[in-house]
Design a protein around this motif. Structure first.
Motif, PDB file in Angstrom:
ATOM      1  N   ARG A 239       9.352 -11.542  -3.385  1.00 52.53           N
ATOM      2  CA  ARG A 239      10.778 -10.635  -3.560  1.00 52.53           C
ATOM      3  C   ARG A 239       9.961  -8.989  -3.434  1.00 52.53           C
ATOM      4  N   PHE A 240       9.018  -8.619  -3.981  1.00 51.96           N
ATOM      5  CA  PHE A 240       8.528  -7.370  -3.921  1.00 51.96           C
ATOM      6  C   PHE A 240       8.118  -7.111  -2.626  1.00 51.96           C
ATOM      7  N   ILE A 241       7.500  -7.922  -2.066  1.00 52.52           N
ATOM      8  CA  ILE A 241       6.857  -7.621  -0.339  1.00 52.52           C
ATOM      9  C   ILE A 241       8.138  -7.596   0.464  1.00 52.52           C
ATOM     10  N   TYR A 242       8.975  -8.674   0.148  1.00 53.56           N
ATOM     11  CA  TYR A 242      10.074  -8.787   1.100  1.00 53.56           C
ATOM     12  C   TYR A 242      11.067  -7.280   1.055  1.00 53.56           C
ATOM     13  N   THR A 243      11.059  -6.764  -0.152  1.00 56.84           N
ATOM     14  CA  THR A 243      11.945  -5.273  -0.277  1.00 56.84           C
ATOM     15  C   THR A 243      11.189  -4.277   0.556  1.00 56.84           C
ATOM     16  N   VAL A 244       9.835  -4.512   0.527  1.00 55.44           N
ATOM     17  CA  VAL A 244       9.006  -3.366   0.708  1.00 55.44           C
ATOM     18  C   VAL A 244       9.201  -3.467   2.453  1.00 55.44           C
ATOM     19  N   VAL A 245       8.964  -4.544   3.013  1.00 49.57           N
ATOM     20  CA  VAL A 245       9.044  -4.721   4.390  1.00 49.57           C
ATOM     21  C   VAL A 245      10.313  -4.480   4.935  1.00 49.57           C
ATOM     22  N   ASP A 246      11.592  -4.792   4.085  1.00 43.83           N
ATOM     23  CA  ASP A 246      12.809  -4.410   4.499  1.00 43.83           C
ATOM     24  C   ASP A 246      13.172  -2.938   4.557  1.00 43.83           C
ATOM     25  N   VAL A 247      12.500  -2.081   3.578  1.00 44.26           N
ATOM     26  CA  VAL A 247      12.520  -0.792   3.587  1.00 44.26           C
ATOM     27  C   VAL A 247      11.881  -0.194   4.854  1.00 44.26           C
ATOM     28  N   LEU A 248      10.696  -0.450   4.948  1.00 45.47           N
ATOM     29  CA  LEU A 248       9.957   0.011   5.962  1.00 45.47           C
ATOM     30  C   LEU A 248      10.589  -0.322   7.288  1.00 45.47           C
ATOM     31  N   TYR A 249      11.227  -1.570   7.550  1.00 43.75           N
ATOM     32  CA  TYR A 249      12.035  -1.790   8.771  1.00 43.75           C
ATOM     33  C   TYR A 249      13.086  -1.082   8.836  1.00 43.75           C
ATOM     34  N   ARG A 250      14.075  -0.853   7.982  1.00 43.40           N
ATOM     35  CA  ARG A 250      15.129   0.041   7.847  1.00 43.40           C
ATOM     36  C   ARG A 250      14.948   1.479   8.364  1.00 43.40           C
ATOM     37  N   VAL A 251      13.777   2.083   7.814  1.00 44.16           N
ATOM     38  CA  VAL A 251      13.426   3.306   8.028  1.00 44.16           C
ATOM     39  C   VAL A 251      12.763   3.723   9.336  1.00 44.16           C
ATOM     40  N   THR A 252      11.939   2.796  10.027  1.00 50.53           N
ATOM     41  CA  THR A 252      11.383   2.863  11.309  1.00 50.53           C
ATOM     42  C   THR A 252      11.870   2.215  12.379  1.00 50.53           C
ATOM     43  N   GLU A 253      12.700   1.423  12.359  1.00 48.93           N
ATOM     44  CA  GLU A 253      13.325   0.520  13.708  1.00 48.93           C
ATOM     45  C   GLU A 253      14.344   1.460  14.226  1.00 48.93           C
ATOM     46  N   PRO A 254      15.186   2.224  13.546  1.00 48.26           N
ATOM     47  CA  PRO A 254      16.196   3.258  14.486  1.00 48.26           C
ATOM     48  C   PRO A 254      15.316   4.073  15.498  1.00 48.26           C
ATOM     49  N   VAL A 255      13.981   4.386  15.040  1.00 49.73           N
ATOM     50  CA  VAL A 255      13.548   5.305  16.074  1.00 49.73           C
ATOM     51  C   VAL A 255      12.287   4.388  17.000  1.00 49.73           C
TER      52      VAL A 255
END
Length: 98
Positions: free
Chosen positions: A39-55
């Motif tokens: 769950r922790f890894i999934y949360t970190v991956v999700d946050v990084l995806y949401r921050v970087t994907e729009p750019v």
């Protein structure tokens, strides 16, 4: 004015670290070193995806298909380094009057 430029470059620098962390984590997931069922890894991956994907998404649309290789983070890093240098170059030229 200099304080604002320092703040902008620091934010750019933090975003560079986020992009690098996202790329490294995606490699670790691709090689099954990190389990996304955690769950922790999934949360970190999700946050990084949401921050970087729009750019990164617009850059991916412009770049040609290179098979399974995604060079959009490299292109974004180069653009961010360019912007950082441009900010200080323009500021330096404003200080000297050129």
């Amino acid at each position: 004015m200099q304080s604002l430029l320092i703040l902008i470059t620091q934010v750019i620098q933090l975003y560079i670290y986020v992009i690098i962390a996202s790329a490294v984590l995606s490699w670790l997931i691709a090689f099954n070193v990190v389990n996304t069922q955690n769950r922790f890894i999934y949360t970190v991956v999700d946050v990084l995806y949401r921050v970087t994907e729009p750019v990164l998404a617009p850059i991916r649309r412009i770049l040609p298909d290179l098979g399974g290789i995604d060079i959009s983070p490299v292109v974004l890093l180069l653009l961010l380094f360019f912007v950082q240098n441009l900010i200080w170059e323009v500021y330096g030229s404003l200080q000297t009057g050129f």
